[in-house]
Scaffold this motif. Sequence first.
Motif, PDB file in Angstrom:
ATOM      1  N   SER A   8       0.862  -1.186   0.000  1.00  0.00           N
ATOM      2  CA  SER A   8       0.000   0.000   0.000  1.00  0.00           C
ATOM      3  C   SER A   8       0.893   1.229   0.000  1.00  0.00           C
ATOM      4  O   SER A   8       1.779   1.363   0.847  1.00  0.00           O
ATOM      5  N   GLY A   9       0.655   2.131  -0.965  1.00  0.00           N
ATOM      6  CA  GLY A   9       1.479   3.341  -1.014  1.00  0.00           C
ATOM      7  C   GLY A   9       1.485   3.966  -2.389  1.00  0.00           C
ATOM      8  O   GLY A   9       0.505   3.879  -3.134  1.00  0.00           O
ATOM      9  N   SER A  10       2.592   4.599  -2.734  1.00  0.00           N
ATOM     10  CA  SER A  10       2.730   5.196  -4.069  1.00  0.00           C
ATOM     11  C   SER A  10       2.644   4.112  -5.127  1.00  0.00           C
ATOM     12  O   SER A  10       3.206   3.023  -4.958  1.00  0.00           O
ATOM     13  N   LEU A 243       8.857   7.294  -3.165  1.00  0.00           N
ATOM     14  CA  LEU A 243       7.744   6.710  -2.422  1.00  0.00           C
ATOM     15  C   LEU A 243       7.241   7.665  -1.353  1.00  0.00           C
ATOM     16  O   LEU A 243       8.019   8.317  -0.661  1.00  0.00           O
ATOM     17  N   SER A 244       5.940   7.740  -1.199  1.00  0.00           N
ATOM     18  CA  SER A 244       5.350   8.603  -0.181  1.00  0.00           C
ATOM     19  C   SER A 244       5.589   8.031   1.208  1.00  0.00           C
ATOM     20  O   SER A 244       5.854   6.825   1.374  1.00  0.00           O
ATOM     21  N   GLU A 246       3.457   7.350   3.251  1.00  0.00           N
ATOM     22  CA  GLU A 246       2.366   6.426   3.578  1.00  0.00           C
ATOM     23  C   GLU A 246       2.672   4.992   3.155  1.00  0.00           C
ATOM     24  O   GLU A 246       1.940   4.067   3.508  1.00  0.00           O
ATOM     25  N   THR A 247       3.742   4.788   2.410  1.00  0.00           N
ATOM     26  CA  THR A 247       4.007   3.483   1.812  1.00  0.00           C
ATOM     27  C   THR A 247       4.408   2.448   2.859  1.00  0.00           C
ATOM     28  O   THR A 247       5.280   2.695   3.700  1.00  0.00           O
ATOM     29  N   ARG A 248       3.761   1.274   2.779  1.00  0.00           N
ATOM     30  CA  ARG A 248       4.088   0.139   3.645  1.00  0.00           C
ATOM     31  C   ARG A 248       3.963  -1.155   2.839  1.00  0.00           C
ATOM     32  O   ARG A 248       3.164  -1.257   1.909  1.00  0.00           O
TER      33      ARG A 248
END
Length: 288
Positions: A8-10, A243-244, A246-248
Amino acid sequence: MCRWLAYSGSPILLEELLYRPSPSLIDQSLHAQMGAEATNGDGFGVGWYGLDTTMRDMPDTRGPDVPVLFRGVEPAWNDQNLRELARSTSSGLFFAHLRASTGSPVQQTNCHPFRHDRWLWMHNGLIRDFALLKRDLALAVDPALYPSIEGSTDSEVMFHLALTFGLTDDPVAAVERMVGFVEATGRRHGVEHPVQMTVATSDGERLWSFRYSSEHQSRTLYVSAAISTLRNLYPDNPAFVGLSDETRVVVSEPVGSFAGAWQPFPESSYGIVQPGDDVIGDFRPREP
């Protein structure tokens, strides 16, 4: 058992995690280090959200939030169609799963991830003595959902039980109820430790992951460190630049060889990857 990965992320190409790291998820189809089996060759699947930009002008009767599935019964290391798809498809939220069957047939409908409307689900583990428990578990599935069960795996029954117990409203509570029900059913039939699982599920906006087993000796599960941490650790690595924050990535076992990149999930826990602060909490099964 199986190996899986949830991102989940960019938006990135699927191959960035399936093929490029060393070791990669595809490497784990032949040489898993932390699974119950080293080889996971009983089929594979990927599921992703978001249509390719070249396809957005074409009609899609499923709606924009319904994920796309690609599943096959060949070993992932030997499927050229998967390689072609992975190098040409990008997404900001996708699942990938390598299957090692615990007894059910090798067929496309038994390959993960499973889909219902906008929801994806994949699982590593098993319901012990599933053949003994299957009738009682299947009869508890909402009659409106039962026709959606296409395969013969315990994993798909778990998914439909979670949907029955309210997955679309409160995923954590629903999975706790599902596990509580499976454990109660198993113990009525004399199964001491009915559940072994790591699970990922998503509605296309958030990603929920679970690590639990009835004997509290669960299969491995890891989440990637914060991107800001990885940039500090590896300032010269271009992989982390675009990558933002928020990326995981959540994985059954680490991909790549970056020290400090992976943090283990605690025993009996759940995690939520979402916009803003992520969440980790205790997982407590309960009977519905």
